[in-house]
Design a protein around this motif. Sequence first.
Motif, PDB file in Angstrom:
ATOM      1  N   TRP A   1      12.135 -62.179 -17.725  1.00 21.04           N
ATOM      2  CA  TRP A   1      13.290 -62.628 -18.369  1.00 21.04           C
ATOM      3  C   TRP A   1      12.122 -63.984 -19.229  1.00 21.04           C
ATOM      4  CZ3 TRP A   1      18.237 -63.704 -17.140  1.00 21.04           C
ATOM      5  CH2 TRP A   1      19.046 -65.169 -17.888  1.00 21.04           C
TER       6      TRP A   1
ATOM      7  N   ILE B   1      17.115 -69.665 -14.876  1.00 20.01           N
ATOM      8  CA  ILE B   1      17.463 -68.778 -13.233  1.00 20.01           C
ATOM      9  C   ILE B   1      17.643 -69.794 -12.326  1.00 20.01           C
ATOM     10  CG2 ILE B   1      16.529 -66.856 -12.009  1.00 20.01           C
ATOM     11  CD1 ILE B   1      14.961 -65.641 -14.024  1.00 20.01           C
TER      12      ILE B   1
ATOM     13  N   ILE C   1      24.062 -65.063 -15.069  1.00 23.12           N
ATOM     14  CA  ILE C   1      22.785 -64.879 -15.016  1.00 23.12           C
ATOM     15  C   ILE C   1      23.262 -63.279 -15.753  1.00 23.12           C
ATOM     16  CG2 ILE C   1      22.201 -64.159 -13.363  1.00 23.12           C
ATOM     17  CD1 ILE C   1      19.574 -64.964 -13.805  1.00 23.12           C
TER      18      ILE C   1
ATOM     19  N   ASP D   1      25.573 -66.611 -10.745  1.00 25.88           N
ATOM     20  CA  ASP D   1      24.204 -67.045 -10.251  1.00 25.88           C
ATOM     21  C   ASP D   1      23.062 -65.540  -9.799  1.00 25.88           C
ATOM     22  OD1 ASP D   1      24.384 -67.035  -7.982  1.00 25.88           O
ATOM     23  OD2 ASP D   1      24.212 -68.953  -7.714  1.00 25.88           O
ATOM     24  N   PHE D   2      21.905 -66.392  -9.577  1.00 27.44           N
ATOM     25  CA  PHE D   2      19.980 -65.106  -9.447  1.00 27.44           C
ATOM     26  C   PHE D   2      20.678 -64.772  -7.746  1.00 27.44           C
ATOM     27  CE2 PHE D   2      16.809 -64.107  -7.530  1.00 27.44           C
ATOM     28  CZ  PHE D   2      16.318 -62.880  -8.783  1.00 27.44           C
TER      29      PHE D   2
END
Length: 466
Positions: A388, A82, A98, A104-105
């Motif tokens: 996750w 992450i 992700i 991305d996060f």
Amino acid sequence: MDWDTLHKEVWLPCRDLYEEMSTAEHKRRNLIRRPAEPEDAYARRVQSAYLDNHFAPALRRYAALLGRFDFTSKTNAPPATITDADRATPEGRIASDIDLCGNDFRSFLSQLNQMTLCFGAAVCVIDTIEIGGQKRPYLRLWNLDEIYCRVRDTFSRGLETIVEGGKVYLSAFAGRYSILEEEEGVRTENTYFIEYQHRPARTQLWKQSKDGIEKVGGENRLISASGKPIEELPVVWHDFSGNPIGDPPLPILFSLARLNITHFNSLSEFQTILTVVNGPTPVRTWSPNAPVPEERQDLFLGINSVLDMPGGSNVHFLEPSGNALSISWEVINGQVLLMERLGQQMLGSIEHARTATEATLLSAQSQTLVTDIANRVENTAEEIFKWWKTFEDPTYTYPDYAGGMRVQTETLLTKMTPTEINAVRESMISGLYDEATALRILLRGRALLEEDLSDELKALLHITPH
């Protein structure tokens, strides 16, 4: 309100504003048609309608501010898949995609916050997918307008919850999406529903057909990295109001959205006045003794034309009232100023005169609201990290701590204005505040920085030196 009413009265207008009224369909939903207005006139008004959008920029601005955060490193750091920004590593390649959409996060969280600001709440699902023979977790975002619940052989808006041990869980819901597919050489838009169910956690894909809904493939059980079936649905309900899970709150910027729709209509009316009636209107009066033609006779006016009129007839002009135009424009400007105030209210940066008490209350309310929203974002992120890690680490046991993040709340509140600073100063001089209280307010409003204070003042405020 029930979900169908929320869809019609709240989510559609907010979504149309979020999408900048980009289509005629959006405009028709929100532009009021006048009584007896012909379709062709209304269609022209729809085509020329202009949106002065204050809702979408405010929404994106708040989401951007909430996107200023740092991953925590205490105890346990969040999973590297992450946080890793190096796309050259296997972890970085996952972290840069992700949600399987190239985000991305940080980008995904911005979208999650935007949908929550727009609709009042959103749902994040943590699931797995097999790529290259290896399973990996990914995130999926559903806004409230995409969420349905299956009742026998049909899907309707809403979801199901269940209370277990005093805690509310999402027990069943479905996410609706549409894709273009080629069928017998023709590209067709098909609608699908991914149904999520609780205990055991499982999914089922459904396809909408002319005759109803039909299953696509079999049921899919959700399995953790340790190989054990998951019981709870790996979903996170995200909202900024603290409503119970499954009970959608109104968006915190809904007042701004409603005013923006009102302004959209007012601006359209004003444009019509300027283009249609903002000019002299010729009026022809016939003599009482002259017969009025049964058929309308065209009137030609210009420097090279001659107007023949029967005796006693005349032509004059009706001029529009400049006063009425000025008043209409003042109303529109008033709406703009109010939208600007509503769009900045969460940050406490409303630039207008107020008493010392009002300045203090606004500063405290803004700080409380911003801190509360930041805490909810942090809690959502922590829950995402837990699920996750459930799908990634065989040694991890949910709901143990799996890392977190901290929103930089100090960047969310704008600095106090000179009016506010002066109000605090006057309150201190008049004795309403003591020096310590006034300094705390100035520090909280970023009118002072901690490093500006002497050691004596820090001791007065009980600030521990770094």
